[in-house]
Design an enzyme around this catalytic site. Structure first.
Site, short mmCIF file in Angstrom:
data_model
loop_
_atom_site.label_atom_id
_atom_site.label_comp_id
_atom_site.label_asym_id
_atom_site.label_seq_id
_atom_site.Cartn_x
_atom_site.Cartn_y
_atom_site.Cartn_z
N ASP A 1 -0.49 2.05 11.01
CA ASP A 1 0.55 1.49 10.17
C ASP A 1 -0.04 0.50 9.18
O ASP A 1 -0.68 -0.48 9.59
CB ASP A 1 1.61 0.81 11.03
CG ASP A 1 2.70 0.15 10.21
OD1 ASP A 1 3.15 0.76 9.22
OD2 ASP A 1 3.10 -0.98 10.54
N ASP B 1 6.71 1.82 2.47
CA ASP B 1 6.52 1.72 3.91
C ASP B 1 6.18 3.06 4.55
O ASP B 1 6.95 4.00 4.46
CB ASP B 1 7.81 1.18 4.52
CG ASP B 1 7.65 0.80 5.98
OD1 ASP B 1 6.53 0.88 6.50
OD2 ASP B 1 8.65 0.45 6.60
#
Length: 440
Positions: A321, A110
């Site tokens: 992201d 992540d």
């Protein structure tokens, strides 16, 4: 004396950068760096893969995860001290090995998280996972971090037991992990060359982990911008450089093709067609990668991008992201974007049955004749192709994949596909190069 004080760690949401939420099936190392294969969570190569899911169901699930992920970004922007992350929303997975001898484990990667952690023996409370739990007693390179170590301060720990630094992460859905902050050797597996082993990586050895974590994974690998992220911990080896190339979503879910992430000098994005924009650091939210989006153009019309609700600053107004599928923009900007887009498309408009998307059209072949859309970042005009902005969400239905959101702006992974995107944390810039990522 044992102090039992909870510490909330700044790791909002997988991200991965992302990355990303990724999966490694091979690693290739050269003198200039190393590269890993990334597997989308819905790929046939992923343990999440469910062959009974239709393409539209896979998309709907990814969109659900995007909206949930955005809600956690919003919460973290309101209260940076008590931040939250989403453990189940990774779009990519990563296979790593921990310890000496190395033990394989599968983690969510992540770019929106910092601390790397995995479930460990002895486990007071653990969720199920495919691989055996990591047992630190079997590793000759394992050691715990004492409470005076700077790393203990980096994770914000307020808890100490027998001079061992304890960590605790509370997630937005009340899932949690806690245990010992530790040091280990991380190894990235290779099928074509020697393994890449990097010693002295700080990570969380989780002895109590509960909540909605996927049963196929054992933890999270943090690729965010904070000091404790694995990207910054590997700085001596990679000099603050990493890049990734995400293959189109349809290719990810229908074949054994993989995306890639590169570290070190092999991650440098250069050559004709490259555009670069400043990477904006936020002292309050150091985990996230912020860019400055100045405008978006639709055809020959340019729409200034701004929203006082998201940021009072002109710089650093959108998060890039890899763990969010769609792109979120402010309501006040989206209204103009939708109006301009609809006026420039000559096709039959239809409603999205799921209610996710505001602009959808009937399509016989999964495409429509759409205008050129360009994201104008500071010093970098990124021309988005139709696969970056439209997707077939159901048979005969194509939708625009930018959607309105109240308090957070996110440049999602659909908009990033088929770009080689490089991060240079020393020069503080992000570079884009249009690329066929199935060949990269």
């Amino acid at each position: 004396m044992e102090i039992k004080t909870k510490a909330f760690i700044l790791i909002p949401t997988l991200v991965c950068l992302a990355f990303f939420h990724l999966s490694l099936v091979s690693c290739h190392k050269s003198e200039n760096g190393f590269s890993l294969d990334l597997i989308h969570r819905d790929s046939p190569l992923s343990p999440f893969y469910n062959p009974s899911n239709t393409p539209s169901e896979l998309l709907q699930n990814a969109f659900h995860r995007s909206f949930s992920r955005a809600s956690f970004f919003k919460k973290s922007s309101v209260n940076p001290i008590q931040s939250t992350i989403t453990p189940t929303l990774g779009e990519y997975l990563m296979k790593i090995s921990i310890g000496t001898p190395p033990v394989d484990t599968l983690v969510i990667a992540d770019t929106g998280s910092d601390l790397t952690w995995t479930q460990c023996e002895p486990c007071v409370d653990c969720f199920k996972q495919l691989a055996p739990l990591f047992n630190p007693k079997n590793s000759s390179s394992y050691k715990t971090v004492d409470c005076r170590n700077k790393l203990c301060q980096e994770v914000g720990s307020l808890s100490c037991n027998n001079n061992t630094c304890n960590y605790e992460v509370i997630y937005g859905d009340l899932s949690a992990t806690s245990g010992d902050l530790s040091i280990e050797t991380f190894t990235f597996a290779s099928t074509s060359s020697k393994n890449v082993s990097i010693p002295n990586i700080a990570f969380g050895c989780g002895h109590s982990n509960a909540g909605t974590f996927p049963n196929t994974t054992s933890g999270i690998i943090g690729l965010g911008g904070g000091n404790v992220s694995i990207v910054n911990q590997m700085n001596q080896e990679i000099k603050g450089k990493f890049s990734y190339c995400l293959i189109p979503l349809e290719t990810s879910t229908n074949s054994n093709s993989t995306s890639h992430i590169n570290f070190g000098e092999s991650a440098v994005v250069s050559g004709p067609g490259v555009v670069s924009t400043p990477l904006i650091k936020s002292e309050e939210q150091e985990t996230f990668y912020f860019l400055s989006l100045e405008s978006i153009s639709v055809g020959n019309k340019t729409l200034p991008f701004k929203s006082s609700k998201i940021s009072s600053k002109a710089q650093g107004n959108i998060i890039i992201d890899s763990g969010t599928t769609v792109t979120f923009v402010p309501f006040d900007f989206y209204a103009n974007l939708e109006k301009t887009l609809v006026a420039s498309i000559n096709a039959t408009r239809k409603d999205d049955p799921s209610g996710f998307f505001k602009v959808c059209y009937a399509s016989k072949n999964g495409t429509i004749d759409a205008p050129k859309i360009v994201a104008h970042f500071t010093n970098a005009d990124v021309e988005l192709s139709p696969i970056n902005t439209f997707t077939q969400v159901a048979e005969g239905l194509v939708c625009f994949t930018m959607v309105p959101e109240e308090k957070v702006a996110i440049f999602g992974n659909l908009a990033q596909m088929n770009f080689l995107i490089g991060y240079d944390l020393v020069a503080n810039k992000v570079s884009f190069l249009p690329t066929d990522c199935t060949k990269h």
